[in-house]
Design a protein around this motif. Sequence first.
Motif, mmCIF file in Angstrom:
data_model
loop_
_atom_site.group_PDB
_atom_site.id
_atom_site.type_symbol
_atom_site.label_atom_id
_atom_site.label_comp_id
_atom_site.label_asym_id
_atom_site.label_seq_id
_atom_site.Cartn_x
_atom_site.Cartn_y
_atom_site.Cartn_z
ATOM 1 N N GLU A 19 0.922 -0.996 -0.255
ATOM 2 C CA GLU A 19 0.015 0.384 0.023
ATOM 3 C C GLU A 19 1.053 1.091 -0.365
ATOM 4 N N ARG A 20 1.700 1.159 0.741
ATOM 5 C CA ARG A 20 2.924 2.199 0.592
ATOM 6 C C ARG A 20 3.642 2.426 -0.416
ATOM 7 N N TRP A 21 3.794 1.084 -0.815
ATOM 8 C CA TRP A 21 4.446 1.372 -2.564
ATOM 9 C C TRP A 21 3.547 2.093 -3.648
ATOM 10 N N MET A 22 2.503 1.852 -3.477
ATOM 11 C CA MET A 22 1.284 1.999 -4.344
ATOM 12 C C MET A 22 1.009 3.820 -4.164
ATOM 13 N N ALA A 23 0.999 4.096 -2.767
ATOM 14 C CA ALA A 23 0.719 5.915 -2.253
ATOM 15 C C ALA A 23 1.663 6.405 -3.373
ATOM 16 N N GLU A 24 3.252 5.785 -3.450
ATOM 17 C CA GLU A 24 4.360 6.698 -3.515
ATOM 18 C C GLU A 24 4.937 6.499 -5.213
ATOM 19 N N HIS A 25 3.885 6.170 -5.866
ATOM 20 C CA HIS A 25 3.862 5.771 -6.834
ATOM 21 C C HIS A 25 3.097 6.216 -8.162
ATOM 22 N N VAL A 26 1.814 6.427 -7.716
ATOM 23 C CA VAL A 26 0.050 5.985 -8.419
ATOM 24 C C VAL A 26 0.695 7.609 -8.931
ATOM 25 N N GLY A 27 1.842 8.913 -8.401
ATOM 26 C CA GLY A 27 2.085 10.291 -8.965
ATOM 27 C C GLY A 27 3.421 10.463 -10.590
ATOM 28 N N THR A 28 3.771 8.603 -10.226
ATOM 29 C CA THR A 28 4.733 8.957 -11.166
ATOM 30 C C THR A 28 4.872 7.294 -12.220
ATOM 31 N N LEU A 29 3.750 6.979 -12.158
ATOM 32 C CA LEU A 29 3.687 5.928 -13.233
ATOM 33 C C LEU A 29 2.745 5.977 -13.905
ATOM 34 N N ARG A 30 2.673 5.669 -15.150
ATOM 35 C CA ARG A 30 1.943 5.828 -16.110
ATOM 36 C C ARG A 30 1.468 4.752 -16.114
ATOM 37 N N ALA A 31 0.919 3.987 -15.753
ATOM 38 C CA ALA A 31 -0.718 2.488 -16.236
ATOM 39 C C ALA A 31 -1.121 3.824 -14.805
ATOM 40 N N ASN A 32 -2.553 2.723 -15.525
ATOM 41 C CA ASN A 32 -3.453 4.011 -15.285
ATOM 42 C C ASN A 32 -3.891 2.312 -13.520
ATOM 43 N N VAL A 33 -3.963 1.524 -13.379
ATOM 44 C CA VAL A 33 -3.903 0.824 -12.489
ATOM 45 C C VAL A 33 -3.100 0.271 -11.527
ATOM 46 N N LEU A 34 -3.026 0.756 -9.870
ATOM 47 C CA LEU A 34 -1.689 -0.204 -9.379
ATOM 48 C C LEU A 34 -3.115 -0.872 -8.767
ATOM 49 N N PHE A 35 -2.870 -1.901 -8.335
ATOM 50 C CA PHE A 35 -3.339 -2.899 -7.468
ATOM 51 C C PHE A 35 -2.508 -3.816 -6.392
ATOM 52 N N GLY A 36 -3.041 -3.749 -5.074
ATOM 53 C CA GLY A 36 -1.715 -4.467 -4.295
ATOM 54 C C GLY A 36 -2.899 -5.392 -3.776
ATOM 55 N N VAL A 37 -1.733 -6.998 -4.109
ATOM 56 C CA VAL A 37 -3.038 -8.107 -4.712
ATOM 57 C C VAL A 37 -1.981 -9.147 -3.634
ATOM 58 N N GLY A 38 -0.776 -8.514 -2.995
ATOM 59 C CA GLY A 38 -0.491 -9.421 -2.169
ATOM 60 C C GLY A 38 -0.136 -10.952 -2.431
ATOM 61 N N ALA A 39 -0.807 -11.532 -0.748
ATOM 62 C CA ALA A 39 -0.207 -13.013 -1.836
ATOM 63 C C ALA A 39 -1.336 -13.979 -2.562
ATOM 64 N N ALA A 40 -1.611 -13.022 -3.661
ATOM 65 C CA ALA A 40 -2.625 -13.800 -4.567
ATOM 66 C C ALA A 40 -1.274 -13.805 -5.860
ATOM 67 N N PHE A 41 -0.210 -13.807 -5.714
ATOM 68 C CA PHE A 41 0.949 -13.885 -6.500
ATOM 69 C C PHE A 41 1.154 -15.311 -6.245
ATOM 70 N N ASP A 42 1.292 -15.450 -4.937
ATOM 71 C CA ASP A 42 1.933 -17.563 -4.699
ATOM 72 C C ASP A 42 0.363 -17.918 -5.352
ATOM 73 N N LEU A 43 -0.591 -17.395 -5.136
ATOM 74 C CA LEU A 43 -1.288 -18.575 -5.500
ATOM 75 C C LEU A 43 -2.274 -18.241 -6.656
ATOM 76 N N HIS A 44 -1.642 -17.496 -7.465
ATOM 77 C CA HIS A 44 -1.465 -18.299 -9.140
ATOM 78 C C HIS A 44 -0.194 -18.803 -9.619
ATOM 79 N N ALA A 45 0.375 -18.433 -8.831
ATOM 80 C CA ALA A 45 1.753 -19.141 -9.201
ATOM 81 C C ALA A 45 1.854 -20.005 -9.041
ATOM 82 N N GLY A 46 1.136 -21.255 -8.377
ATOM 83 C CA GLY A 46 0.669 -22.022 -7.673
ATOM 84 C C GLY A 46 1.830 -22.612 -6.282
ATOM 85 N N THR A 47 2.246 -22.103 -6.076
ATOM 86 C CA THR A 47 3.202 -21.549 -4.501
ATOM 87 C C THR A 47 3.131 -21.845 -3.432
ATOM 88 N N VAL A 48 2.236 -21.595 -3.817
ATOM 89 C CA VAL A 48 1.007 -22.116 -1.977
ATOM 90 C C VAL A 48 -0.473 -22.191 -2.217
#
Length: 276
Positions: free
Chosen positions: A179-208
């Motif tokens: 959340e801190r990273w997104m708040a700090e970077h939303v004004g400098t990144l050109r991407a339209n949406v930043l999603f803070g999804v945490g454990a979703a990385f491991d779940l979709h990768a199949g590591t957890v």
Amino acid sequence: MSAPDQPGPPRVDVLGVGISCLTLESAVEEVSGWVVRDDHRYVCVTGVHGVMECRRDPELARIHNRSGLTTPDGMPMVWSARWAGRRDVSRVYGPDLMAVVLARAVERGWSSFFYGGGPGVGELLAERLSARFPGLRIAGTWTPPFRPLRPDEDAEVVRVINASGAQLVWVGLSTPKQERWMAEHVGTLRANVLFGVGAAFDLHAGTVPQAPRWAQRSGLEWAYRLGREPRRLWRRYLRNNPAFVLDILAHPPRPVRTIPDPAGTVGSGSRAGAPR
């Protein structure tokens, strides 16, 4: 970079955190509108852990309340919203949100960048998601070190993500770091949406492994995760869950309006959902 034309979904004040009242389907429509309008915002995916972290850290609460959306990631957030009289709310679970938005991204041709995860997780995640969603455009991945980045390293991350042309940036750093990273970077990144999804990385990768649906629907996912990772999670759950119950009984959730917060806007095009 345009400012929002209309207020976002209403929110419910859950112990000082404005939880967005929406469903998975309405969340996808909301973020799709941001891409179409070229808005620049971030999404917090929040459950009991996030709310209790905000109780201990007012700045983190402000970050959640300035988000484009703060979704009800856990069933206690859904129950809290319904307690406050909002019936049009269902769980917007991080991994599910990620899956349905990526399906939309394939349809619309949007590209995604994956920032976070442990060593090798980003690459594995990209591989598995590409197989699951044929035609998915992946702009890149980046696994940061566990220490804070130096200014030159952070500038390089921004340069790479911007150069990738990604409209969506998925952030898997865990709460409260993501959340801190997104708040700090939303004004400098050109991407339209930043999603803070945490454990979703491991779940979709199949590591957890993911909790069974019955555990998710009943609000017992925390018990499943605690059983699998007791050493890492016991302090979080045994500290936060009882405190949340006691606090919510003393301070019941209540509906609030999504309002502008000119004094506290984070980055251009972001908006507040400040409970009051």
